[in-house]
Design a protein around this motif. Structure first.
Motif, mmCIF file in Angstrom:
data_model
loop_
_atom_site.group_PDB
_atom_site.id
_atom_site.type_symbol
_atom_site.label_atom_id
_atom_site.label_comp_id
_atom_site.label_asym_id
_atom_site.label_seq_id
_atom_site.Cartn_x
_atom_site.Cartn_y
_atom_site.Cartn_z
ATOM 1 N N THR A 1 0.836 -1.198 0.000
ATOM 2 C CA THR A 1 0.000 0.000 0.000
ATOM 3 C C THR A 1 0.874 1.253 0.000
ATOM 4 O OG1 THR A 1 -1.727 -1.166 1.216
ATOM 5 C CG2 THR A 1 -1.796 1.248 1.227
ATOM 6 N N GLY A 2 0.595 2.136 -0.953
ATOM 7 C CA GLY A 2 1.331 3.390 -1.028
ATOM 8 C C GLY A 2 2.638 3.327 -1.793
ATOM 9 N N GLU B 1 2.053 4.574 -5.407
ATOM 10 C CA GLU B 1 1.405 5.869 -5.243
ATOM 11 C C GLU B 1 2.397 6.976 -4.920
ATOM 12 O OE1 GLU B 1 -1.652 2.748 -4.833
ATOM 13 O OE2 GLU B 1 0.407 3.003 -4.094
ATOM 14 N N ARG C 1 -2.561 3.292 -10.269
ATOM 15 C CA ARG C 1 -1.969 3.607 -8.968
ATOM 16 C C ARG C 1 -0.921 4.702 -9.065
ATOM 17 N NH1 ARG C 1 0.429 -1.590 -6.280
ATOM 18 N NH2 ARG C 1 0.797 -0.057 -4.612
ATOM 19 N N PRO D 1 0.746 8.104 -9.759
ATOM 20 C CA PRO D 1 0.198 9.455 -9.885
ATOM 21 C C PRO D 1 0.274 10.015 -11.299
ATOM 22 C CG PRO D 1 1.527 9.281 -7.899
ATOM 23 C CD PRO D 1 1.740 8.020 -8.669
#
Length: 316
Positions: free
Chosen positions: A240-241, A244, A272, A274
């Motif tokens: 997660t992240g 991103e 996912r 950016p």
């Protein structure tokens, strides 16, 4: 009139050399000088079992467009030695070793080349580029990924389960042993292999020609150690992240017809990231999109050119 590109010879402007990693391991590389003023610089990394000769056509096109171009073989592949127990099985102790090589090569290469600096990778090369981006080991101004191995084609099971099965296989035998059968005769290309890679018979034949001319390039299956480490590295990408937080613009070129890597994973990655963008193909394209028939390949290379002109314009 611009001469046609001979895919079965090293271009006259290109030079083949060796780059020595910090631990002393020599990696094979090829370089094209850029125009003056240069359009910028592109570093390209091929996939698992690949070698840069397969991409001479694309690399030469980038060079003719004014780019300063470099490509290199991964440690343990093609002309960069072997890490397993034989000459055809691809093995690595950890994908982090490859990320470290890329980080060191990137630092040295960036210092000696004009910007903007672009990082490109195919298949496993795309996976390792993404891993390096996530770990902030590289800082390109733009990224191009061709059929990236952001997930592997196969059973739709959770990554921890897939890694667990592969881990068990590394404990039941030598991790360096082949994870799948290549052909009935060791070293012989499987009969239906082309159906996974390209619709273009001549471009596919180019690879076989280079394997005959330079036997040191030949590689077959990955090891069970490679499979287990590939799943482990994929879990890094899925955190997660992770994607991103990647700041660079990333163009992903992928095909839903891919039988080697996961197209859905590529689509998810484009969403996912950016600054992620996706160029998607269907049944007209197999895995090696940059070595496909002219209509498919032209669409892909044109999309790459438009992307780079937009996100990494030539510096004045």
């Amino acid at each position: 009139m611009t001469p046609a590109i001979d895919r079965r010879s090293i271009p006259a402007d290109a030079s083949e050399t060796r780059w020595t990693a910090p631990d002393g391991h020599a990696l094979r590389r090829i370089d094209w000088p850029g125009a003056k003023p240069a359009r910028g610089s592109i570093l390209f990394l091929p996939g698992r079992g690949d070698f840069y000769e397969k991409y001479l056509e694309t690399l030469e096109e980038w060079h003719r467009a004014g780019w300063r171009v470099t490509a290199a073989d991964w440690r343990g592949q093609a002309g960069s030695g072997r890490l397993g127990d034989d000459e055809v099985t691809g093995h690595i102790d950890d994908f982090g070793d490859w990320v470290a090589d890329l980080a060191a090569l990137w630092t040295a290469w960036k210092a000696e080349t004009p910007g903007p600096h672009v990082l490109a990778g195919h298949s496993m090369g795309g996976h390792l580029v993404m891993r390096a981006l996530i770990e902030q080991a590289v800082d390109p101004e733009a990224v191009v990924l061709s059929a990236p191995m952001l997930g592997m084609a196969g059973p739709p099971l959770p990554l921890p389960m897939l890694q667990g099965v592969a881990k068990l296989m590394t404990l039941l035998g030598k991790p360096t042993r082949p994870a799948w059968k290549w052909s009935e005769k060791p070293g012989e290309i499987p009969a239906r292999r082309r159906d996974l890679l390209s619709h273009d018979a001549q471009r596919y034949a180019d690879e076989l020609w280079w394997r005959e001319q330079r036997p040191e390039l030949v590689m077959g299956p990955g090891s069970w150690g490679w499979v287990e480490r590939a799943y482990a590295s994929s879990r890094v990408l899925e955190r997660t992240g992770a994607m991103e937080a990647v700041e660079a613009p990333v163009l992903i070129v992928s095909t839903s017809n891919d039988k080697l890597v996961s197209h859905p994973a590529a689509v998810r990655a484009s969403e996912r990231l950016p600054k992620g963008e996706l160029v998607a193909f269907g049944p007209e394209a197999h895995h090696e999109i940059l070595r496909e028939t002219d209509d498919v390949r032209d669409r892909a290379t044109n999309a790459i050119e438009e992307f780079l002109d937009r996100v990494a314009p030539q510096r004045s």
